[in-house]
Enzyme design. Structure first.
Site, PDB file in Angstrom:
ATOM      1  N   GLY A 261      10.018  -3.782 -17.448  1.00 16.75           N
ATOM      2  CA  GLY A 261       9.565  -2.332 -16.578  1.00 16.75           C
ATOM      3  C   GLY A 261       9.938  -1.734 -17.749  1.00 16.75           C
ATOM      4  O   GLY A 261       8.816  -0.727 -18.048  1.00 16.75           O
ATOM      5  N   HIS A 378      16.927  29.137 -17.005  1.00 17.31           N
ATOM      6  CA  HIS A 378      16.352  30.714 -15.568  1.00 17.31           C
ATOM      7  C   HIS A 378      16.576  29.185 -14.417  1.00 17.31           C
ATOM      8  O   HIS A 378      16.234  29.726 -13.616  1.00 17.31           O
ATOM      9  CB  HIS A 378      15.440  30.634 -15.929  1.00 17.31           C
ATOM     10  CG  HIS A 378      14.934  30.555 -17.796  1.00 17.31           C
ATOM     11  ND1 HIS A 378      15.610  32.463 -17.956  1.00 17.31           N
ATOM     12  CD2 HIS A 378      14.736  30.538 -18.401  1.00 17.31           C
ATOM     13  CE1 HIS A 378      15.480  32.956 -18.440  1.00 17.31           C
ATOM     14  NE2 HIS A 378      14.802  31.716 -19.486  1.00 17.31           N
ATOM     15  N   LYS A 509      12.748  -1.563  -0.306  1.00 18.42           N
ATOM     16  CA  LYS A 509      11.995  -2.066  -0.329  1.00 18.42           C
ATOM     17  C   LYS A 509      11.786  -2.292   1.364  1.00 18.42           C
ATOM     18  O   LYS A 509      10.928  -2.812   1.784  1.00 18.42           O
ATOM     19  CB  LYS A 509      10.801  -2.812  -1.066  1.00 18.42           C
ATOM     20  CG  LYS A 509      11.148  -1.672  -2.583  1.00 18.42           C
ATOM     21  CD  LYS A 509      10.470  -2.587  -3.909  1.00 18.42           C
ATOM     22  CE  LYS A 509      10.445  -2.133  -4.888  1.00 18.42           C
ATOM     23  NZ  LYS A 509      10.188  -3.161  -6.566  1.00 18.42           N
TER      24      LYS A 509
HETATM   25  O1  F6P Z   1      10.974  -1.252  -7.620  1.00 24.45           O
HETATM   26  C1  F6P Z   1      11.603  -0.691  -9.569  1.00 24.45           C
HETATM   27  C2  F6P Z   1      10.448  -1.466 -10.222  1.00 24.45           C
HETATM   28  O2  F6P Z   1       9.978  -2.832 -10.136  1.00 24.45           O
HETATM   29  C3  F6P Z   1      10.798  -0.938 -12.155  1.00 24.45           C
HETATM   30  O3  F6P Z   1      11.317  -1.200 -12.266  1.00 24.45           O
HETATM   31  C4  F6P Z   1       8.596  -0.936 -12.007  1.00 24.45           C
HETATM   32  O4  F6P Z   1       8.788  -0.400 -13.451  1.00 24.45           O
HETATM   33  C5  F6P Z   1       8.045   0.071 -11.379  1.00 24.45           C
HETATM   34  O5  F6P Z   1       9.322  -0.290  -9.731  1.00 24.45           O
HETATM   35  C6  F6P Z   1       6.920  -0.628 -10.736  1.00 24.45           C
HETATM   36  O6  F6P Z   1       7.250  -2.175 -11.120  1.00 24.45           O
HETATM   37  P1  F6P Z   1       5.774  -2.907 -11.322  1.00 24.45           P
HETATM   38  O7  F6P Z   1       5.433  -2.624 -12.805  1.00 24.45           O
HETATM   39  O8  F6P Z   1       6.085  -4.280 -10.864  1.00 24.45           O
HETATM   40  O9  F6P Z   1       4.198  -2.143 -10.135  1.00 24.45           O
END
Ligand code: F6P
Length: 541
Positions: A261, A378, A509
């Site tokens: 990601g 700043h 999560k």
């Molecule tokens: O929860 C972390 C994460 O998995 C990141 O590594 C990733 O970039 C983001 O959430 C979004 O995940 P996705 O692209 O599956 O929505």
């Protein structure tokens, strides 16, 4: 003791020894310091000579890199081996910016043809949106795009847009990431559903924030468009196209599971930006990254920019106990670089166990934070200059930040002059005696000068790296971000961790889902800790 442990011990010992000499004195001790610690790479110039390392410390860091087989591990990544050891995946973001005739393989499977095909689809889509061949359901051309995504599905594309967008864009590109409905509300404000394209970006297509925002956008479109017309406005970008189609995307652009990601901006994840900027601009970003890949592959460690950038970080963390780094991009267009690097570096290397699952024997990833220069001066630079903790700084300096400045050459000097001055001040500092003399010279009485001098002294001897870009071109931005990706990888090799998973995001999560279940039930679960239960009660009223 392994060779790696010995090399780590040597680095730590020399770093302790280096602490006895100020950075500025290292230049006299080594007249070739600036030459030896300056490196050109894919159009960028890095100056690491204001780091704390002595020539011996620098060599010890290089020895550590060689002992950790940086080059062999790099070649394994580029060869598509399962370097993401907990998920058994290849990590092949370089394949995304390789030439069309490249032959990258992920776990032995040829992937370059698929990459080229997706790029061709992206290019055609971008061209068709601009030409009007691709329109909304009511046959209206698209004049706005709402990019929905979070983390790696947001930060990279957002940074590219900030850095490269024209002042008066022909397509109004807006980003939504937060589950706070206000984020979507602000993005949709003033837009016309009939001329707005919604691009939903999610590798998994399961991320709670992104799906919630996608539903909001769909509802907004549905107020003006029939279901048949609406599908033309809903594009999915994902490694899970079946989920995107089931949700209601009219079209999807894919990428594979060997794209992490936070390493995905080179893929269809940046579709919205490639459309809004124009495909030719996005291709130049890929060109810049490819040039950095070539440098990373070909340059020997002592002149390899990602390697040296990583070693400076490892030296500060392991050798001097400096567990934070501030990044100051001296360009408004790079204002989101610190946020991008927070995910890239801290989600990659904020790990507590080694690849084999044993506890780490190093400190691992630093805390990364920052703001664009000169704003940071700043805000928090007071602490960087005079606080007791030494926080290494990284100045990303752009010679020309905008077309306007290109015309009035002096328009840029105040910006980069500040960056150079900050790095110089951090290194040189100011003694109490100097501060006192200045006070006296300004007319202060001796006892007043004595009183104020300690407050106006600067310890100095504070390290920094300066990265120079001639101008904020697509190529320079691509090279810069690819350099940071490789730097992050090199650090992970030295710390012997897996830089490509992110199990640490899962617990929060799961607990959020449990709290939402309690909210739906109307009361906190009996077994909930008293603090969370009390807070929920106050928020659920
Ligand atoms: O929860 C972390 C994460 O998995 C990141 O590594 C990733 O970039 C983001 O959430 C979004 O995940 P996705 O692209 O599956 O929505």
């Amino acid at each position: 003791m392994t060779a790696r442990s010995q090399a780590l011990s040597m680095l730590r010992a020399l770093a302790r020894k280096d602490a006895g000499a100020r950075i500025i004195h290292q230049f006299a001790a080594d007249p070739r310091r600036t030459e030896r610690m300056g490196v050109e790479a894919a159009g960028l110039y890095l100056d690491l000579s204001k780091q704390s390392w002595s020539a011996e410390g620098f060599e010890a860091a290089l020895d550590l890199a060689r002992t950790c087989d940086i080059e062999g591990r790099r070649d394994a990544l580029f060869a598509g081996e399962a370097v993401n050891v907990t998920e058994g995946r290849a990590v092949l973001h370089p394949a995304l910016r390789a030439a069309d005739d490249a032959d990258f393989r992920a776990l032995g499977e040829p992937v370059s043809k698929g990459v080229a095909e997706t790029r061709a689809l992206m290019a055609a889509f971008a061209t068709d949106v601009h030409s009007g061949a691709e329109t909304g359901g009511a046959k209206q051309p698209f004049t706005a795009i709402v990019h929905i995504g979070i983390g790696g599905s947001d930060l990279g594309p957002r940074l590219l847009w900030d850095a490269l967008r024209p002042l008066e864009p022909t397509i109004d590109l807006r980003f939504v990431a937060n589950i706070d409905p206000r984020d979507m509300g602000e993005a949709l404000s003033g837009l016309d559903p009939e001329t707005t394209l919604v691009v939903i970006v999610s590798k998994t297509f399961t991320t709670q924030e992104t799906l919630a925002n996608a539903d909001l956008a769909k509802a907004w479109l549905a107020e003006s468009l029939s279901p048949k017309r609406m599908v033309k406005h809903l594009i999915g970008v994902t490694a899970a196209p079946d989920k995107a189609e089931a949700w209601g995307c009219g079209r999807t652009f894919g990428f594979r599971d060997w794209v992490g990601g936070r390493y995905s901006l080179w893929s269809a994840v940046s579709l919205s930006v490639a459309v809004a900027l124009g495909w030719d601009v996005f291709e130049r970003v890929l060109d810049g990254a490819r040039a950095m890949d070539a440098h990373f592959l070909e340059a020997s460690p002592e002149v390899n920019a990602p390697v040296l950038l990583a070693l400076a970080q490892v030296y500060n963390v392991e050798g001097r106990g400096r567990h934070a780094r501030t990044v100051a991009p001296y360009a408004h267009g790079l204002r989101r670089l610190p946020a991008f690097l927070q995910q890239l570096e801290m989600e990659s290397n904020g790990k507590g166990v080694k690849r084999d699952g044993s506890p780490v024997d190093t400190a691992t990833g630093p805390i990364v934070f920052g703001e664009p220069g000169t704003n940071g001066q700043h805000a928090f630079f007071q602490q960087i200059h005079q606080g007791p903790q030494v926080v290494p700084a990284e100045f990303v300096v752009v010679g020309h930040t905008s077309d306007a400045a290109m015309d009035a050459r002096e328009g840029d000097a105040p910006l980069w002059a500040n960056a150079l001055a900050q790095a110089q001040a951090l290194m040189l500092g100011k003694t109490e005696a100097q501060a006192r003399a200045e006070l006296i010279a300004a007319g202060a009485e001796p006892d007043e000068a004595d009183r104020l001098a300690p407050h106006k002294a600067f310890p100095g001897d504070r390290p920094s790296t300066t990265i120079l870009l001639d101008a904020l071109t697509p190529e320079a931005v691509g090279a810069l971000l690819a350099m940071y990706e490789h730097k992050t990888f090199v650090e992970g090799v030295i710390w012997d961790i897996n830089s490509f998973d992110q199990w640490g995001v899962e617990l929060g999560k799961a607990l959020a889902r449990a709290i939402l279940t309690d909210v739906a039930d109307g009361e906190p679960s009996p077994g909930l800790d008293p603090s969370t239960a009390e807070l929920m009660k106050r928020l659920m009223v």
